[in-house]
Design a protein around this motif. Sequence first.
Motif, PDB file in Angstrom:
ATOM      1  N   ILE A   1       0.842  -1.031  -0.025  1.00 32.66           N
ATOM      2  CA  ILE A   1      -0.016   0.053   0.066  1.00 32.66           C
ATOM      3  C   ILE A   1       0.828   1.137  -0.153  1.00 32.66           C
ATOM      4  CG2 ILE A   1      -1.595   1.236   1.410  1.00 32.66           C
ATOM      5  CD1 ILE A   1      -3.013  -1.360   2.159  1.00 32.66           C
TER       6      ILE A   1
ATOM      7  N   TRP B   1      -6.650   3.656  -0.510  1.00 35.10           N
ATOM      8  CA  TRP B   1      -6.081   2.142  -0.882  1.00 35.10           C
ATOM      9  C   TRP B   1      -6.663   1.123   0.211  1.00 35.10           C
ATOM     10  CZ3 TRP B   1      -4.845   0.214  -5.398  1.00 35.10           C
ATOM     11  CH2 TRP B   1      -4.340  -0.785  -5.702  1.00 35.10           C
TER      12      TRP B   1
ATOM     13  N   LYS C   1      -9.558  -1.764  -0.047  1.00 36.23           N
ATOM     14  CA  LYS C   1      -9.298  -3.087   0.116  1.00 36.23           C
ATOM     15  C   LYS C   1     -10.121  -3.725   1.168  1.00 36.23           C
ATOM     16  CE  LYS C   1      -5.931  -6.243   2.102  1.00 36.23           C
ATOM     17  NZ  LYS C   1      -7.034  -7.054   2.636  1.00 36.23           N
TER      18      LYS C   1
ATOM     19  N   SER D   1     -13.442   3.143   0.363  1.00 41.27           N
ATOM     20  CA  SER D   1     -12.194   4.207   0.097  1.00 41.27           C
ATOM     21  C   SER D   1     -12.962   5.347   0.026  1.00 41.27           C
ATOM     22  CB  SER D   1     -11.760   3.894  -1.454  1.00 41.27           C
ATOM     23  OG  SER D   1     -12.811   3.985  -2.372  1.00 41.27           O
TER      24      SER D   1
ATOM     25  N   ASN E   1      -3.720   8.626   0.050  1.00 33.16           N
ATOM     26  CA  ASN E   1      -3.663   7.706  -1.148  1.00 33.16           C
ATOM     27  C   ASN E   1      -3.843   6.242  -0.238  1.00 33.16           C
ATOM     28  OD1 ASN E   1      -3.306   9.608  -3.122  1.00 33.16           O
ATOM     29  ND2 ASN E   1      -1.065   9.284  -3.370  1.00 33.16           N
TER      30      ASN E   1
END
Length: 185
Positions: A48, A66, A70, A77, A62
Motif C-alpha cells: 500500500i 487504498w 481493500k 475508499s 492515498n
Amino acid sequence: MVTLLELFIEFLKIGAIMFGGGYGGISLFYKELVELKGWISDQEFVEILGVAESTPGPIAINSATWVGYKLGGIPGSIIATLGVITVPYLVIMGIVMSLYPYMEHPLVKTAFRGINAAVVALILYALINVSRTVLLEKNTGIINYVSLAIFIVAFIILYVLKQHPVVSIIVSAGLSLALKLLFGV
C-alpha cells in the motif's frame, strides 16, 4: 468484515493525531491497521505504501483510499478518505483563522519545536517497521540482498544524485524486473 462506520472512525482517529503529514502518519497507520486492528498484514502495508507513494497526491490520503478500497470497496475508499482528511482540514482552518497571527510567538515556536522532533521519531519508527518487512526475508529474518541492493541504488539516486523520487521509483522497479527476468531473483 469491517463496517463503513468502523473504517470512518479509525481513519478519523488517525487523521486527528497524525502530525508531520503523511510520512509522520505512516507509523500511526502501521500501529493502528497492522498491529492493533490486524486489518492488513505487514506485506500489504508495504504494498500500500508503494502504491500510495508512487501515485499522485498525499501519501496519507492515498493510503487511506487504498486501505478503504481493500476493506470496503469503493464506499470504503470514500469513507476512509473522508475520515483521514476531516480533522486535519478542520485543524488547518482553525489555525489559519486563529493561530496564524501568533506563529512567531516564542511559546508557539517552542511547542512546534517539540512537535517537529516527535515527527522525526514517528518517521524513524515507520522506517524501521517498513525496513524489516522489505529488507528481511519473511519468517527467517535473513537479509534479502536483492531488496537491500535495490534500496541502496534508490538511496543513491535520491540522496547522492539528487534525482526526483519518480526517477528512483522507475529505476528501482526496472532493476527489480531485470533481476527477475535475467537471473530469476
